[in-house]
Design a protein around this motif. Structure first.
Motif, PDB file in Angstrom:
ATOM      1  N   ALA A  25     106.048 -96.296  46.749  1.00 57.42           N
ATOM      2  CA  ALA A  25     104.824 -96.261  45.935  1.00 57.42           C
ATOM      3  C   ALA A  25     104.084 -97.759  46.295  1.00 57.42           C
ATOM      4  CB  ALA A  25     104.933 -96.058  44.659  1.00 57.42           C
ATOM      5  N   ASP A 101      95.272 -91.543  44.045  1.00 60.81           N
ATOM      6  CA  ASP A 101      94.647 -90.694  43.037  1.00 60.81           C
ATOM      7  C   ASP A 101      93.578 -91.451  42.542  1.00 60.81           C
ATOM      8  OD1 ASP A 101      94.506 -88.659  40.778  1.00 60.81           O
ATOM      9  OD2 ASP A 101      94.969 -90.218  39.721  1.00 60.81           O
ATOM     10  N   CYS A 114      95.399 -95.319  42.401  1.00 60.60           N
ATOM     11  CA  CYS A 114      96.881 -95.797  42.564  1.00 60.60           C
ATOM     12  C   CYS A 114      97.493 -94.773  43.647  1.00 60.60           C
ATOM     13  CB  CYS A 114      97.356 -95.615  41.170  1.00 60.60           C
ATOM     14  SG  CYS A 114      97.391 -93.887  40.373  1.00 60.60           S
ATOM     15  N   SER A 116     100.630 -92.117  43.710  1.00 56.33           N
ATOM     16  CA  SER A 116     101.418 -91.252  42.589  1.00 56.33           C
ATOM     17  C   SER A 116     102.627 -90.697  43.410  1.00 56.33           C
ATOM     18  CB  SER A 116     100.723 -90.412  41.770  1.00 56.33           C
ATOM     19  OG  SER A 116     101.700 -90.095  40.590  1.00 56.33           O
ATOM     20  N   ILE A 130     104.100 -94.702  39.746  1.00 56.64           N
ATOM     21  CA  ILE A 130     102.761 -94.855  40.113  1.00 56.64           C
ATOM     22  C   ILE A 130     102.378 -96.384  40.398  1.00 56.64           C
ATOM     23  CG2 ILE A 130     100.461 -94.777  38.797  1.00 56.64           C
ATOM     24  CD1 ILE A 130     101.668 -92.520  37.462  1.00 56.64           C
ATOM     25  N   ALA A 201      96.248 -90.097  37.007  1.00 50.12           N
ATOM     26  CA  ALA A 201      97.660 -90.411  37.247  1.00 50.12           C
ATOM     27  C   ALA A 201      97.605 -91.955  36.470  1.00 50.12           C
ATOM     28  CB  ALA A 201      98.096 -90.805  38.457  1.00 50.12           C
ATOM     29  N   CYS A 225      99.639 -85.761  38.252  1.00 50.38           N
ATOM     30  CA  CYS A 225     100.223 -85.904  37.121  1.00 50.38           C
ATOM     31  C   CYS A 225     101.908 -86.051  36.923  1.00 50.38           C
ATOM     32  CB  CYS A 225      99.676 -84.925  35.876  1.00 50.38           C
ATOM     33  SG  CYS A 225     100.049 -83.460  36.097  1.00 50.38           S
ATOM     34  N   ALA A 227     104.302 -87.676  38.179  1.00 49.41           N
ATOM     35  CA  ALA A 227     104.990 -89.138  38.245  1.00 49.41           C
ATOM     36  C   ALA A 227     104.716 -89.312  36.766  1.00 49.41           C
ATOM     37  CB  ALA A 227     104.455 -89.874  38.944  1.00 49.41           C
ATOM     38  N   GLY A 228     103.412 -88.988  36.259  1.00 44.57           N
ATOM     39  CA  GLY A 228     103.045 -89.663  34.831  1.00 44.57           C
ATOM     40  C   GLY A 228     103.531 -88.809  33.755  1.00 44.57           C
TER      41      GLY A 228
END
Ligand code: IPD
Ligand code: CA
Ligand code: CA
Length: 276
Positions: A25, A101, A114, A116, A130, A201, A225, A227-228
């Motif tokens: 990332a 994102d 970002c 993600s 992220i 994200a 979403c 990862a979030g």
């Protein structure tokens, strides 16, 4: 959810994947920054005839980079990526990636974008990273091991009413947008306030960090979403059943929030939140 012993078996390889997700990332975000510096020279294309749904070589190149790293290190894993589609979905481990994102922000010179990268194991989001290079923030989390921004642990807000903080919101020209204005109206009636920063994200990460008390999007895709969702769970937040039905490939309405305001926000969204 995999059993504890199955997770223990997987733990060593999951730790390697967690380290990998954070490193890739960051490297992908650095690559994105090089494009961001020369964004005015990039050719902008529009997806599906929607003038607001933009993409450039930056999104495609960053995703190609991440896919190359994945193929080199975890060739047995599956992948769902915004730009390159899905493959290997029969694998236990499936990476869900959004190379940039917040592309509309990126292309317009706004810093809210970002990279993600999330990982599903047996259908459950287990880890994610992220990377926000404009603010030198790497949000990351691993189920059972906590969630962090850089080295600082994340914790959801302790609000018990929507008037106590800010709610992130988002919508697109896809189906579901008719629920947006009624939600905003209800939120304002309750004394709440909203922000839209253009990156689902990041808004999800901000809920995990307690910067936002919640985030509602009328229809989100899994790469925005995944990862979030790990961060929110580890930070003590709540989330709707986003992956139900065809959520992984087709998306769903989306709500994440601090535990004390989740029910209030879900009531403001209404039955569309978890409708099939
Ligand atoms: C978008 C962003 C935006 C959200 C959209 C997403 P993209 O992703 O997350 O905040 O409102 O639903 O599609 O296109 O910038 O990767
Ligand atoms: Ca996205
Ligand atoms: Ca994207």
């Amino acid at each position: 959810m995999p059993s504890a012993s199955e997770l223990a078996d997987l733990d060593v390889t999951l730790t390697a994947r967690y380290d990998f997700a954070k490193c890739v990332a960051l490297a992908a975000a650095e690559r994105g920054m090089a494009y961001y510096a020369r964004r005015r020279s990039l050719i902008v294309e529009h997806k599906g005839g929607d003038m607001q749904d933009v993409v450039s070589i930056a999104d495609q190149d960053v995703e190609t980079f991440i896919r190359g790293e994945l193929a080199a290190h975890f060739p047995e894993d599956g992948i769902v990526g915004e730009e390159g589609g899905s493959g290997g979905l029969q694998a236990r481990c499936i990476w869900v990636i959004d190379p940039i994102d917040g592309t509309a922000c990126f292309l317009n010179g706004l810093h809210n974008w970002c990279v993600s990268i999330g990982l599903l194991v047996d259908g459950e989001p287990l880890l994610g990273a992220i990377a926000d290079p404009n603010h030198d923030e790497l949000f990351h989390g691993f189920i059972g091991h906590g969630a962090f921004v850089n080295d600082t642990p994340l914790k959801a807000h302790d609000a018990v009413h929507v008037r106590e903080g800010l709610v992130g919101v988002g919508t697109t020209h896809r189906a579901g947008k008719e629920h947006f204005l009624p939600f905003l109206s209800g939120l304002l009636d309750e004394g709440g306030m909203f922000v839209r920063n253009g990156s689902g994200a990041l808004m999800t990460a901000y809920v995990a960090a307690g910067r936002l008390i919640g985030y509602y999007e009328t229809h989100l895709k899994s790469w925005d979403c995944l990862a979030g969702l790990v961060l929110v769970r580890e930070a003590g937040g709540r989330q709707n059943d986003f992956l139900r039905g065809d959520g992984l490939l087709g998306g769903n309405p989306y709500l994440v929030a601090a535990p004390g305001v989740y029910a209030q926000l879900a009531a403001l969204v209404g039955p569309s939140l978890d409708a099939e």
